[in-house]
Design an enzyme around this catalytic site. Structure first.
Site, PDB file in Angstrom:
ATOM      1  N   HIS A  12       0.836  -1.214   0.000  1.00  0.00           N
ATOM      2  CA  HIS A  12       0.000   0.000   0.000  1.00  0.00           C
ATOM      3  C   HIS A  12       0.873   1.269   0.000  1.00  0.00           C
ATOM      4  O   HIS A  12       0.593   2.229   0.710  1.00  0.00           O
ATOM      5  CB  HIS A  12      -0.983  -0.007   1.171  1.00  0.00           C
ATOM      6  CG  HIS A  12      -0.377  -0.085   2.543  1.00  0.00           C
ATOM      7  ND1 HIS A  12      -1.010  -0.721   3.589  1.00  0.00           N
ATOM      8  CD2 HIS A  12       0.776   0.418   3.065  1.00  0.00           C
ATOM      9  CE1 HIS A  12      -0.276  -0.612   4.688  1.00  0.00           C
ATOM     10  NE2 HIS A  12       0.812   0.082   4.391  1.00  0.00           N
ATOM     11  N   HIS A  59      -1.228   5.141   9.686  1.00  0.00           N
ATOM     12  CA  HIS A  59       0.093   5.768   9.690  1.00  0.00           C
ATOM     13  C   HIS A  59       0.044   7.092  10.451  1.00  0.00           C
ATOM     14  O   HIS A  59       0.331   8.156   9.917  1.00  0.00           O
ATOM     15  CB  HIS A  59       0.582   5.991   8.258  1.00  0.00           C
ATOM     16  CG  HIS A  59       0.715   4.732   7.464  1.00  0.00           C
ATOM     17  ND1 HIS A  59      -0.377   4.089   6.893  1.00  0.00           N
ATOM     18  CD2 HIS A  59       1.802   3.978   7.143  1.00  0.00           C
ATOM     19  CE1 HIS A  59       0.038   2.999   6.254  1.00  0.00           C
ATOM     20  NE2 HIS A  59       1.353   2.915   6.385  1.00  0.00           N
ATOM     21  N   HIS A 197      11.035  -3.241   2.803  1.00  0.00           N
ATOM     22  CA  HIS A 197      11.378  -1.823   2.682  1.00  0.00           C
ATOM     23  C   HIS A 197      11.847  -1.295   4.032  1.00  0.00           C
ATOM     24  O   HIS A 197      11.437  -1.776   5.086  1.00  0.00           O
ATOM     25  CB  HIS A 197      10.230  -0.983   2.136  1.00  0.00           C
ATOM     26  CG  HIS A 197       8.959  -0.955   2.930  1.00  0.00           C
ATOM     27  ND1 HIS A 197       8.233  -2.081   3.255  1.00  0.00           N
ATOM     28  CD2 HIS A 197       8.255   0.088   3.439  1.00  0.00           C
ATOM     29  CE1 HIS A 197       7.142  -1.733   3.929  1.00  0.00           C
ATOM     30  NE2 HIS A 197       7.132  -0.433   4.066  1.00  0.00           N
ATOM     31  N   GLU A 244       5.292  -5.200   8.301  1.00  0.00           N
ATOM     32  CA  GLU A 244       3.908  -5.059   7.830  1.00  0.00           C
ATOM     33  C   GLU A 244       3.365  -6.364   7.250  1.00  0.00           C
ATOM     34  O   GLU A 244       2.151  -6.562   7.186  1.00  0.00           O
ATOM     35  CB  GLU A 244       3.815  -3.943   6.786  1.00  0.00           C
ATOM     36  CG  GLU A 244       4.028  -2.554   7.343  1.00  0.00           C
ATOM     37  CD  GLU A 244       3.921  -1.464   6.291  1.00  0.00           C
ATOM     38  OE1 GLU A 244       3.996  -0.281   6.660  1.00  0.00           O
ATOM     39  OE2 GLU A 244       3.769  -1.788   5.097  1.00  0.00           O
TER      40      GLU A 244
END
Length: 289
Positions: A12, A59, A197, A244
């Site tokens: 996402h 977030h 990431h 995640e």
């Protein structure tokens, strides 16, 4: 009774939303990524659910560092796109399904999972980018997402975060909850976030293709073993934000084969690097029961 028909897994990345909103999808940098979701958009048109149960992480928009629930379920009738600092994304508001959400909350809490019930919550790119990738670009003034969505937040921002095992078990509890709902709804469960990431520090920009794809292989073929991946492995191999991926295990735990049913069918699998400084993974699994 309601049933889970499929699970969808996707990154996402916020920059994907920016590329969509600024009309950059056909630029050379972005075109290969968006081409990888064309089969998914057609699959979505052919397999429209009645409800999407969408697992993502906020977030720091709905929840600040002052209060961060480990698991939170959105039970409101609608959810507005969040302003993440540059205005809300130009996408339709999300229509919820309070009846099913409340039923899932009741059932899952009675299965000994503590959920936070949320009755007002803006939803950020973690939820809206997957919807855009799967459903296409929609005019918020004249169009709507194809079905109601139940937002389900998981804390993967501030340690301690839930284990992969706990997330996998939670998926099993969600499946039981859905199947006990007395209305013949077709429900899809989506796990979002990841893949490898890292956004800060000396390893900023880390991407690990080999590890990502091996993890995807195991998620498909042996999800229970995949759920046992230690947190330190995610950090070492997939970067600080690779954690995640535990959210994908919620969706995988809700599939029929985990409860002794038939193995799901892989309808689409896609992997691309980079999108911004992130690896993008995507998978669609269909239940066969």
């Amino acid at each position: 009774m309601a049933k889970i028909t499929a699970s969808v897994y996707t990154s996402h990345v916020p920059a994907i939303g920016v590329a969509l909103d600024l009309g950059k999808t056909q630029e050379p940098y972005w075109q290969p990524l968006f081409a990888g979701y064309e089969p998914s958009k057609q699959w979505m048109r052919d397999n429209r659910p009645d409800v999407i149960f969408l697992v993502y992480n906020d977030h720091a928009t709905a929840f600040s560092l002052e209060v961060i629930p480990t698991f939170a379920i959105g039970c409101a009738a609608e959810f507005e796109p969040a302003d993440e600092g540059w205005g809300p994304r130009p996408v339709p508001k999300v229509i919820g399904h309070p009846e099913l959400a409340s039923h899932i909350a009741q059932s899952v809490i009675q299965q000994d999972f503590d959920l936070t019930i949320v009755n007002k919550m803006p939803v950020d790119h973690g939820l809206t980018v997957p919807l855009s990738l799967m459903c296409g670009e929609l005019d918020p003034q004249t169009q709507a997402w194809p079905c109601p969505v139940i937002p389900f937040h998981v804390n993967v921002v501030q340690y301690p975060v839930p284990s992969g095992r706990r997330c996998f078990q939670l998926g099993q509890a969600i499946r039981k909850a859905v199947e006990s709902y007395d209305e013949p709804l077709k429900v899809q469960i989506w796990g979002t976030g990841g893949m490898s990431h890292q956004l800060q520090g000396p390893r900023a920009g880390l991407i690990n293709r080999e590890w990502d794809n091996a993890w995807l292989d195991q998620l498909i073929a042996d999800p229970k073993a995949c759920s046992e991946t230690p947190h330190i492995d995610y950090v070492r191999e997939a970067g600080s934000e690779g954690i995640e991926l535990v959210m994908w295990l919620i969706a995988r735990g809700a599939m029929a084969d985990v409860a002794g049913g038939p193995v799901p069918t892989v309808k689409h699998r896609f992997y691309h690097v980079p999108a911004s400084n992130t690896a993008v993974g995507h998978l669609i699994l269909e239940n066969n029961s």
